[in-house]
Design a protein around this motif. Structure first.
Motif, PDB file in Angstrom:
ATOM      1  N   ASN A 136      41.746 -18.756  20.099  1.00  0.00           N
ATOM      2  CA  ASN A 136      41.657 -19.368  21.508  1.00  0.00           C
ATOM      3  C   ASN A 136      40.330 -20.199  21.110  1.00  0.00           C
ATOM      4  N   TRP A 137      39.763 -21.073  22.119  1.00  0.00           N
ATOM      5  CA  TRP A 137      38.696 -21.712  22.266  1.00  0.00           C
ATOM      6  C   TRP A 137      37.534 -21.087  21.749  1.00  0.00           C
ATOM      7  N   HIS A 138      36.454 -21.584  21.102  1.00  0.00           N
ATOM      8  CA  HIS A 138      35.235 -20.929  20.705  1.00  0.00           C
ATOM      9  C   HIS A 138      34.289 -21.868  19.816  1.00  0.00           C
ATOM     10  N   THR A 139      33.079 -21.382  19.645  1.00  0.00           N
ATOM     11  CA  THR A 139      32.225 -22.028  18.765  1.00  0.00           C
ATOM     12  C   THR A 139      32.153 -20.790  17.806  1.00  0.00           C
ATOM     13  N   ASP A 140      31.853 -21.098  16.493  1.00  0.00           N
ATOM     14  CA  ASP A 140      31.553 -20.088  15.598  1.00  0.00           C
ATOM     15  C   ASP A 140      30.387 -19.247  15.458  1.00  0.00           C
ATOM     16  N   GLY A 141      30.328 -17.796  15.358  1.00  0.00           N
ATOM     17  CA  GLY A 141      29.199 -17.012  15.364  1.00  0.00           C
ATOM     18  C   GLY A 141      28.714 -16.817  16.829  1.00  0.00           C
ATOM     19  N   TYR A 142      29.489 -16.938  17.768  1.00  0.00           N
ATOM     20  CA  TYR A 142      29.224 -16.650  19.261  1.00  0.00           C
ATOM     21  C   TYR A 142      28.566 -15.226  19.396  1.00  0.00           C
ATOM     22  N   TYR A 143      28.991 -14.243  18.358  1.00  0.00           N
ATOM     23  CA  TYR A 143      28.625 -12.986  18.487  1.00  0.00           C
ATOM     24  C   TYR A 143      27.472 -12.552  17.603  1.00  0.00           C
ATOM     25  N   ASN A 144      26.719 -13.873  16.984  1.00  0.00           N
ATOM     26  CA  ASN A 144      25.700 -13.485  16.086  1.00  0.00           C
ATOM     27  C   ASN A 144      24.436 -13.229  17.018  1.00  0.00           C
ATOM     28  N   ALA A 145      23.283 -12.550  16.243  1.00  0.00           N
ATOM     29  CA  ALA A 145      21.974 -12.312  16.612  1.00  0.00           C
ATOM     30  C   ALA A 145      21.444 -13.440  17.079  1.00  0.00           C
ATOM     31  N   PRO A 146      20.433 -13.426  17.936  1.00  0.00           N
ATOM     32  CA  PRO A 146      19.531 -14.624  18.428  1.00  0.00           C
ATOM     33  C   PRO A 146      18.828 -15.497  17.306  1.00  0.00           C
ATOM     34  N   MET A 196      25.632 -14.716  28.736  1.00  0.00           N
ATOM     35  CA  MET A 196      26.967 -14.408  28.037  1.00  0.00           C
ATOM     36  C   MET A 196      26.603 -13.229  27.137  1.00  0.00           C
ATOM     37  N   THR A 197      27.114 -11.878  27.261  1.00  0.00           N
ATOM     38  CA  THR A 197      26.970 -10.810  26.468  1.00  0.00           C
ATOM     39  C   THR A 197      28.210 -10.599  25.652  1.00  0.00           C
ATOM     40  N   ILE A 198      28.136 -10.432  24.118  1.00  0.00           N
ATOM     41  CA  ILE A 198      29.179  -9.530  23.395  1.00  0.00           C
ATOM     42  C   ILE A 198      28.641  -8.552  23.136  1.00  0.00           C
ATOM     43  N   PRO A 199      29.435  -7.277  23.444  1.00  0.00           N
ATOM     44  CA  PRO A 199      29.007  -5.982  23.100  1.00  0.00           C
ATOM     45  C   PRO A 199      28.996  -5.619  21.653  1.00  0.00           C
ATOM     46  N   GLU A 200      28.199  -4.520  21.398  1.00  0.00           N
ATOM     47  CA  GLU A 200      28.054  -4.229  20.097  1.00  0.00           C
ATOM     48  C   GLU A 200      29.447  -3.915  19.768  1.00  0.00           C
ATOM     49  N   ASN A 201      29.777  -3.892  18.304  1.00  0.00           N
ATOM     50  CA  ASN A 201      31.332  -3.697  17.760  1.00  0.00           C
ATOM     51  C   ASN A 201      30.919  -2.933  16.321  1.00  0.00           C
ATOM     52  N   TYR A 230      29.959 -19.805  22.725  1.00  0.00           N
ATOM     53  CA  TYR A 230      31.103 -19.813  23.650  1.00  0.00           C
ATOM     54  C   TYR A 230      32.320 -19.083  22.891  1.00  0.00           C
ATOM     55  N   THR A 231      32.949 -18.077  23.896  1.00  0.00           N
ATOM     56  CA  THR A 231      34.253 -17.755  23.528  1.00  0.00           C
ATOM     57  C   THR A 231      34.952 -17.766  24.709  1.00  0.00           C
ATOM     58  N   ALA A 232      36.236 -18.100  24.623  1.00  0.00           N
ATOM     59  CA  ALA A 232      37.343 -18.004  25.732  1.00  0.00           C
ATOM     60  C   ALA A 232      38.006 -16.947  26.024  1.00  0.00           C
ATOM     61  N   ARG A 233      37.492 -15.850  25.029  1.00  0.00           N
ATOM     62  CA  ARG A 233      38.203 -14.626  25.132  1.00  0.00           C
ATOM     63  C   ARG A 233      37.878 -13.854  26.354  1.00  0.00           C
ATOM     64  N   THR A 234      38.619 -13.293  26.909  1.00  0.00           N
ATOM     65  CA  THR A 234      38.471 -12.310  28.119  1.00  0.00           C
ATOM     66  C   THR A 234      38.126 -10.635  28.027  1.00  0.00           C
ATOM     67  N   ARG A 235      38.531 -10.415  26.470  1.00  0.00           N
ATOM     68  CA  ARG A 235      38.264  -8.956  26.543  1.00  0.00           C
ATOM     69  C   ARG A 235      36.859  -8.889  25.609  1.00  0.00           C
ATOM     70  N   SER A 236      36.312  -7.781  25.700  1.00  0.00           N
ATOM     71  CA  SER A 236      35.063  -7.575  24.668  1.00  0.00           C
ATOM     72  C   SER A 236      33.936  -8.714  24.822  1.00  0.00           C
ATOM     73  N   ILE A 237      33.790  -8.985  26.331  1.00  0.00           N
ATOM     74  CA  ILE A 237      32.812 -10.067  26.817  1.00  0.00           C
ATOM     75  C   ILE A 237      32.318  -9.986  28.074  1.00  0.00           C
ATOM     76  N   HIS A 238      31.101  -9.730  28.322  1.00  0.00           N
ATOM     77  CA  HIS A 238      30.610  -9.627  29.631  1.00  0.00           C
ATOM     78  C   HIS A 238      29.791 -10.807  30.073  1.00  0.00           C
ATOM     79  N   TRP A 239      30.166 -11.387  31.226  1.00  0.00           N
ATOM     80  CA  TRP A 239      29.581 -12.591  31.807  1.00  0.00           C
ATOM     81  C   TRP A 239      28.499 -11.777  32.757  1.00  0.00           C
TER      82      TRP A 239
END
Length: 312
Positions: A136-146, A196-201, A230-239
């Motif tokens: 799905n639509w995304h940018t790379d590394g959207y789950y990376n640390a700040p 946008m929050t990507i939970p820990e994994n 950004y990620t268009a995923r709907t699971r494992s993401i909190h807005w």
């Protein structure tokens, strides 16, 4: 606010595009970005004779396109077939554009390059980039640390899929314009430091990737240019739980799903690649030819700095 939250600094406040309430210079910027995006739709790939050492003319054209639309499609005339040889040439190619700060990635092989191909290896099994499934639509590394945000990457095709494997590409600055045209409140919400929050994994090796909390749009620390996470995923993401953020996320997801007239569609063949400042992109599912196992191989190398001129 968690340790992973991206916090705006005084420096970021000086970038005019961040002030959604101000039209100072915005209309001219908007018109220029839209025109550049439209002009780019008919451009052929930039021909590169030597991937390891592109000529000055080739570099200037690639830089111009990345400046105008944040990405450039190229074609290495002598595509080569030895993956190990291509790895070394690809890093030299990236360094010609000042890309020297490569990310640390668990699946990176020699020269810090990740091989994107179907795999059943323990560290790759179950992750979509290493499957034949659509992404799905995304940018790379959207789950990376700040402190480890991806600002640019290169995709390079070694072997094309028998069918499918097409990428759609959209400049994040065009997405910004679409949101601002629809409702400036959407942008304010998506620029919030906790949008946008990507939970820990927990990784397959037992290690834990911490939660990543931050904005969708933010300024590049060195240049002030707009960057996107950004990620268009709907699971494992909190807005962020407020109406403007939820509406903005829905608007953006619908925009990408419906398709934007300024989006590009690229099906990379052997020797072709995409040099870019972490653009929005997706990938269609792909398959083998004549029922055989898919042989598609794409190299990816990601960087923490944007594309620029090689330091003298």
């Amino acid at each position: 606010m968690s340790d992973g939250t991206m916090i705006a600094t005084e420096k970021t406040a000086n970038f005019k595009w961040l002030n959604v309430d101000s039209a100072d210079g915005y209309d001219a910027w908007r018109a220029a970005r839209l025109q550049a995006a439209e002009n780019s739709l008919t451009l052929p790939p930039v021909e590169v004779k030597n991937l390891e050492n592109p000529t000055r003319t080739e570099r200037e054209e690639l830089l111009r396109r990345c400046e105008d639309t944040n990405f450039a499609h190229y074609h290495w005339q002598d595509s080569g077939s030895d993956p190990d040889e291509i790895r070394g040439k690809l890093r030299s190619f990236a360094s010609a554009f000042g890309l020297r700060i490569a990310e640390r990635h668990r699946s990176a092989g020699e020269a810090g390059i990740v091989a994107l191909q179907p795999s059943q290896e323990p560290g790759k099994r179950g992750y979509i980039p290493y499957s034949t499934r659509a992404m799905n639509w995304h940018t790379d590394g959207y789950y990376n640390a700040p402190d480890h945000l991806i600002s640019a990457f290169v995709l390079h095709c070694v072997r094309q899929a028998g069918s499918g494997g097409t990428n759609q590409i959209l400049d994040p600055e065009i997405a910004y314009i679409r949101l601002r045209d629809a409702d400036p409140a959407y942008l304010k919400a998506l620029m919030h430091p906790e949008a946008m929050t990507i939970p820990e994994n927990r990784e397959n090796d037992g290690s834990i990737r911490p939660a990543s909390v931050g904005p969708v749009f933010y300024p590049d620390a060195e240049t002030g240019r707009l960057q996107m996470r950004y990620t268009a995923r709907t699971r494992s993401i909190h807005w962020r739980d407020d109406p403007a953020t939820l509406e903005a996320a829905e608007f953006l997801r619908d925009l990408l799903e419906k398709g934007d007239p300024l989006a590009h569609e690229v099906r990379l063949s052997a020797g072709q690649g995409i040099l870019n400042n972490n653009v929005l992109h997706n990938r269609t599912a792909f398959g083998p030819e004549d029922g055989e196992r898919s042989n598609r191989l794409i190299f990816r190398v990601r960087f923490l700095n944007r594309i620029g001129r090689k330091p003298q």
